[in-house]
Design a protein around this motif. Structure first.
Motif, mmCIF file in Angstrom:
data_model
loop_
_atom_site.group_PDB
_atom_site.id
_atom_site.type_symbol
_atom_site.label_atom_id
_atom_site.label_comp_id
_atom_site.label_asym_id
_atom_site.label_seq_id
_atom_site.Cartn_x
_atom_site.Cartn_y
_atom_site.Cartn_z
ATOM 1 N N SER A 120 9.493 -1.090 1.107
ATOM 2 C CA SER A 120 9.442 -2.542 1.227
ATOM 3 C C SER A 120 10.844 -3.116 1.204
ATOM 4 C CB SER A 120 8.604 -3.134 0.112
ATOM 5 O OG SER A 120 9.079 -2.674 -1.126
ATOM 6 N N ARG A 121 10.973 -4.226 1.843
ATOM 7 C CA ARG A 121 12.266 -4.879 1.905
ATOM 8 C C ARG A 121 12.688 -5.287 0.508
ATOM 9 N NH1 ARG A 121 9.282 -9.097 5.438
ATOM 10 N NH2 ARG A 121 8.857 -9.535 3.257
ATOM 11 N N ALA A 172 2.886 -9.148 -2.759
ATOM 12 C CA ALA A 172 2.608 -7.855 -3.375
ATOM 13 C C ALA A 172 1.251 -7.914 -4.068
ATOM 14 C CB ALA A 172 3.692 -7.492 -4.386
ATOM 15 N N LEU A 173 0.644 -6.756 -4.224
ATOM 16 C CA LEU A 173 -0.695 -6.687 -4.799
ATOM 17 C C LEU A 173 -0.652 -6.233 -6.254
ATOM 18 C CD1 LEU A 173 -1.916 -7.379 -2.157
ATOM 19 C CD2 LEU A 173 -3.252 -5.286 -2.206
ATOM 20 N N VAL A 174 -1.451 -6.868 -7.090
ATOM 21 C CA VAL A 174 -1.578 -6.490 -8.491
ATOM 22 C C VAL A 174 -2.990 -5.950 -8.721
ATOM 23 C CG1 VAL A 174 -1.341 -7.250 -10.874
ATOM 24 C CG2 VAL A 174 -0.054 -8.383 -9.069
ATOM 25 N N ILE A 175 -3.071 -4.752 -9.257
ATOM 26 C CA ILE A 175 -4.376 -4.164 -9.512
ATOM 27 C C ILE A 175 -4.946 -4.731 -10.800
ATOM 28 C CG2 ILE A 175 -5.643 -2.014 -9.787
ATOM 29 C CD1 ILE A 175 -3.345 -0.569 -8.492
ATOM 30 N N PHE A 227 -0.246 9.886 2.979
ATOM 31 C CA PHE A 227 -1.554 10.309 3.447
ATOM 32 C C PHE A 227 -2.075 11.469 2.618
ATOM 33 C CE2 PHE A 227 -2.685 8.558 7.684
ATOM 34 C CZ PHE A 227 -4.046 8.573 7.465
ATOM 35 N N ILE A 242 1.495 -2.821 -6.896
ATOM 36 C CA ILE A 242 1.724 -1.797 -5.881
ATOM 37 C C ILE A 242 2.924 -2.180 -5.036
ATOM 38 C CG2 ILE A 242 0.707 -0.482 -4.000
ATOM 39 C CD1 ILE A 242 -2.006 -1.320 -4.985
ATOM 40 N N LEU A 243 3.955 -1.351 -5.054
ATOM 41 C CA LEU A 243 5.177 -1.688 -4.339
ATOM 42 C C LEU A 243 5.707 -0.485 -3.583
ATOM 43 C CD1 LEU A 243 7.110 -3.912 -6.875
ATOM 44 C CD2 LEU A 243 6.279 -4.549 -4.621
ATOM 45 N N PRO A 244 5.398 -0.374 -2.315
ATOM 46 C CA PRO A 244 5.888 0.746 -1.515
ATOM 47 C C PRO A 244 7.406 0.805 -1.524
ATOM 48 C CG PRO A 244 4.225 -0.480 -0.333
ATOM 49 C CD PRO A 244 4.537 -1.264 -1.558
ATOM 50 N N LEU A 272 4.416 0.115 -9.276
ATOM 51 C CA LEU A 272 3.917 1.450 -8.952
ATOM 52 C C LEU A 272 4.352 1.778 -7.533
ATOM 53 C CD1 LEU A 272 2.171 3.920 -9.672
ATOM 54 C CD2 LEU A 272 0.245 2.728 -8.655
ATOM 55 N N ASP A 287 4.468 4.487 8.555
ATOM 56 C CA ASP A 287 4.480 3.042 8.419
ATOM 57 C C ASP A 287 3.651 2.608 7.218
ATOM 58 O OD1 ASP A 287 5.951 3.021 10.684
ATOM 59 O OD2 ASP A 287 4.252 2.677 12.024
ATOM 60 N N GLU A 288 2.686 3.439 6.867
ATOM 61 C CA GLU A 288 1.770 3.050 5.805
ATOM 62 C C GLU A 288 2.445 3.128 4.444
ATOM 63 O OE1 GLU A 288 -1.083 1.830 6.246
ATOM 64 O OE2 GLU A 288 -1.342 2.186 8.385
ATOM 65 N N PRO A 289 2.051 2.256 3.553
ATOM 66 C CA PRO A 289 2.702 2.213 2.246
ATOM 67 C C PRO A 289 2.316 3.361 1.316
ATOM 68 C CG PRO A 289 0.962 0.585 2.379
ATOM 69 C CD PRO A 289 1.122 1.154 3.742
ATOM 70 N N PHE A 290 1.239 4.059 1.604
ATOM 71 C CA PHE A 290 0.880 5.187 0.757
ATOM 72 C C PHE A 290 1.098 6.470 1.531
ATOM 73 C CE2 PHE A 290 -2.587 2.601 -1.522
ATOM 74 C CZ PHE A 290 -1.595 1.814 -2.054
ATOM 75 N N THR A 322 -2.415 -3.664 1.079
ATOM 76 C CA THR A 322 -1.041 -3.634 0.590
ATOM 77 C C THR A 322 -0.061 -3.819 1.736
ATOM 78 O OG1 THR A 322 -1.710 -2.085 -1.132
ATOM 79 C CG2 THR A 322 0.633 -2.295 -0.688
ATOM 80 N N SER A 323 -0.326 -3.101 2.807
ATOM 81 C CA SER A 323 0.553 -3.157 3.958
ATOM 82 C C SER A 323 0.585 -4.556 4.561
ATOM 83 C CB SER A 323 0.063 -2.142 5.001
ATOM 84 O OG SER A 323 1.081 -1.813 5.874
ATOM 85 N N PHE A 358 -4.089 12.511 -1.270
ATOM 86 C CA PHE A 358 -4.647 11.189 -1.418
ATOM 87 C C PHE A 358 -5.527 11.080 -2.650
ATOM 88 C CE2 PHE A 358 -4.163 7.305 0.040
ATOM 89 C CZ PHE A 358 -5.256 6.647 0.555
ATOM 90 N N ARG A 365 -4.914 0.362 0.833
ATOM 91 C CA ARG A 365 -3.699 0.707 1.556
ATOM 92 C C ARG A 365 -3.404 -0.315 2.645
ATOM 93 N NH1 ARG A 365 -2.213 5.237 5.246
ATOM 94 N NH2 ARG A 365 -4.409 5.573 5.622
ATOM 95 N N LEU A 393 2.326 -7.039 2.231
ATOM 96 C CA LEU A 393 3.763 -6.808 2.227
ATOM 97 C C LEU A 393 4.422 -7.423 3.452
ATOM 98 C CD1 LEU A 393 5.575 -5.105 0.312
ATOM 99 C CD2 LEU A 393 5.721 -3.523 2.233
ATOM 100 N N ALA A 404 -9.609 3.374 -1.193
ATOM 101 C CA ALA A 404 -8.223 3.767 -1.012
ATOM 102 C C ALA A 404 -7.677 3.268 0.325
ATOM 103 C CB ALA A 404 -8.089 5.284 -1.114
#
Lengths: 362, 362
Positions: A121-122, B113-116, A90, A116-118, A78, A85-88, B104-105, A93, B101, B108, B97
């Motif tokens: 991410s590397r 990685a996070l799994v819901i 803002f 959850i994969l921003p 996802l 910098d934040e993975p989600f 996750t950051s 929301f 967030r 990472l 949320a």
DNA sequence: CGCGTTGACAGTCACGTTTCTGCATGATCA
DNA sequence: TGATCATGCAGAAACGTGACTGTCAACGCG
């Protein structure tokens, strides 16, 4: 004896392997696998016996080994586009939270879990997790991650029309143009003479489509566009933009805000300028938040139906993963819903005393 | 020839395996593995050559195979206790949320990685994903999933003190009692004579600790407790409870609401009864939402610092996973922050015109 | 010159499953 | 009664990687 030694050599003494189950049940590995997975041709007695022994030993099949063998991990990525910098993101929301919630639920019902994969991410993190497919929320123009995933043969479904020629497997989106036109007509019906827009500076398709729809509507009805754009990821900039919009000499008598916090920001700005809502200013904003049901006055909102979108995205994706020829089109449009409240009606419906808000369920 | 055939038999023609890289580079599998993982003793020339060939072939190591071999998946489960059918809890939504967030950051940044994974999910989904550890948000008294995970030897860190004798590896939480006492003192300082509480009927430790702290404070200062409890997962019940609290004959002149939407609900109820805030009614609620900065009037909120909590939880968990003897205690308390706004001050600070809200960053 | 040492790699096993193939055994049928 | 066949299960080959062990040459040293 050497058998027992072999099985004892395994990773953790706490975890029992399929070999241990086979030995304890006095059958072969094949029989255990078949019995637990409901395959092969075994009498029910054997099946029950194996299951019972497995339960007694607390046997849990290794997900890694199963994934390696079958090629299916049961994991769906996802991804959300990120602005800082934040993975989600803002903004939007509540939208994201609702959508992710529905997606998680829908995936779970079909035996999948979400990772959850921003997008920022590397690469190494992306390749370190075995995915069966990916959901991308609002992909940017030429997202390198999406291209890479597609190149690997993984199905990718996006929430939001992909910009440019992004090669996604399928997408699900609202008809944003129709939604905006509907709102503008709604405001005009309520008596608005000059409708303003609070929009964003980002290049995503949601912002783009909504803005152009607004501009075309203005052109059609012969109104000069009155809008302010701001970086949607900055919660502070939204309040400033709302203030600027109402400070203009050609102040609008109705405003539509594209982003979730715009409602409260516009309300606060209106109070600062002594504008009454809805008498002097009609207000609508796009939001999934329930707070707008109990603001003073309650604010009309456009819901993008994130739950329906999240569910649809997952269904389409899993269908693609499992190779089902879905009879659904690969491009799916979910209708929006305008929740009309006091802020966009010149004549308040019945009374100014608002009752406790209703559940507002899907 | 049989070599080429063997390598061609692999799963997808698009995906190159380590064998293909070895063949293309003219070296052995061992050399490829060592070169890419920075192990063994190889001259830099070979290392570079292998890396270049791997890049050219678009080689991505199989996550499943790596996980099977090393026993580490790089995946962390994220669990939230659920109240209804939905996998997330409705209330404390902004909290969740933000926390997710930050988690996750932080994960990472350390390559995870996070799994819901909702707590209600069937066992098979849980065992179908290889986890290195799990984060549990607000676990219930005797969560079977947590026990199962711990029994398997997986580290489990909880956000919130575990209730009962839940055997978690570590936990991170706020000092909820101190926070409530601080708010009550704050309200009393502002002139409150009778402070009411809006609380929940659920049995989680947050609700429990906060409520008992309130009751003990009442006993200490000799005030009769005035509170309403409602099922916190029901957004409609909150509005009703807020209304009931202000409708009581012994109506409080100050209220603290434990849950995020309580602020707007209380504000709406106060308007219905003609109560001015803060003149007739002081208001504080626990929330991470920025909307309370621009309500009329702005409402004082207690922030539980979800970002700090999410980060701390992940750090502790990954330390446990990697076997690092963290010098951090396994029980970590994060301070709360009271963001004082107009609603809890009898003398408005300077002007009633509230400026555009500030970023309010951590 | 012989021997130990070290660098640079190759072979091979094991991780824990799933699944294909194959072998018995008893039942069925011409 | 002998050939055929379904049944119930065992053996073994993968899946793709990491790590251990082994080999071969070159080199320094007594």
């Amino acid at each position: 004896m050497s058998r027992a030694e072999t099985s004892r050599r395994g990773s953790r003494p706490g975890r029992a392997g399929i070999r241990d189950v086979a030995a304890a049940a006095g059958v072969s590995i094949t029989t255990v696998s078949d019995a637990l997975n409901g395959k092969g041709r075994l009498p029910d007695a054997t099946r029950r016996h194996v299951r019972e022994v497995a339960d007694r030993l607390g046997y849990r099949p290794s997900a890694a080994a199963r994934t390696l063998r079958t090629g299916k991990s049961g994991l769906i990525g996802l991804t959300v586009t990120t602005y800082g910098d934040e993975p989600f993101t803002f903004t939007e929301f509540a939208y994201f939270a609702e959508m992710a919630r529905a997606a998680t639920s829908a995936a779970l019902a079909r035996g999948y879990a979400l990772v959850i994969l921003p997008a920022t991410s590397r690469h190494d993190v992306w390749s370190n997790v075995a995915l069966d497919g990916t959901v991308v929320i609002d992909p940017s123009d030429h997202d390198p991650v999406v291209s890479e995933l597609v190149r690997q043969g993984l199905p990718v479904v996006s929430d939001g029309r992909p910009a440019g020629s992004l090669p996604v497997t399928a997408w699900v989106d609202n008809d944003h143009e129709a939604a905006v036109l509907g709102i503008l007509d709604h405001l005009a019906d309520a008596g608005a003479r000059r409708i303003g827009l609070l929009t964003g500076t980002t290049t995503d398709t949601y912002t783009h489509l909504s803005t152009t729809a607004y501009l075309r509507w203005c052109e059609r009805v012969g109104q000069d566009p009155v809008y302010e754009a701001y970086p949607a990821h900055d919660p502070c900039a939204g309040a400033v933009a709302a203030d600027r919009l109402l400070a203009r000499p050609d102040r609008p008598d109705a405003v539509y805000g594209l982003f979730d916090p715009n409602g409260t920001d516009l309300l606060a700005a209106a109070r600062r300028y002594g504008l009454r809502v809805p008498e002097d200013l009609l207000l609508v904003c796009c939001s999934e938040s329930t707070v707008y049901a109990s603001t003073e006055p309650p604010i009309t909102t456009l819901s993008l139906k994130p739950r329906r979108i999240g569910t649809a995205v997952i269904q389409v994706l899993i269908d693609a993963i499992e190779g089902l020829h879905s009879d659904q089109p690969v491009e799916q449009v979910i209708p929006t819903e305008l929740i009309v409240r006091t802020s966009s009606q010149r004549r308040p419906p019945r009374t100014t005393v608002s009752p406790p808000r209703s559940p507002e369920r899907e």
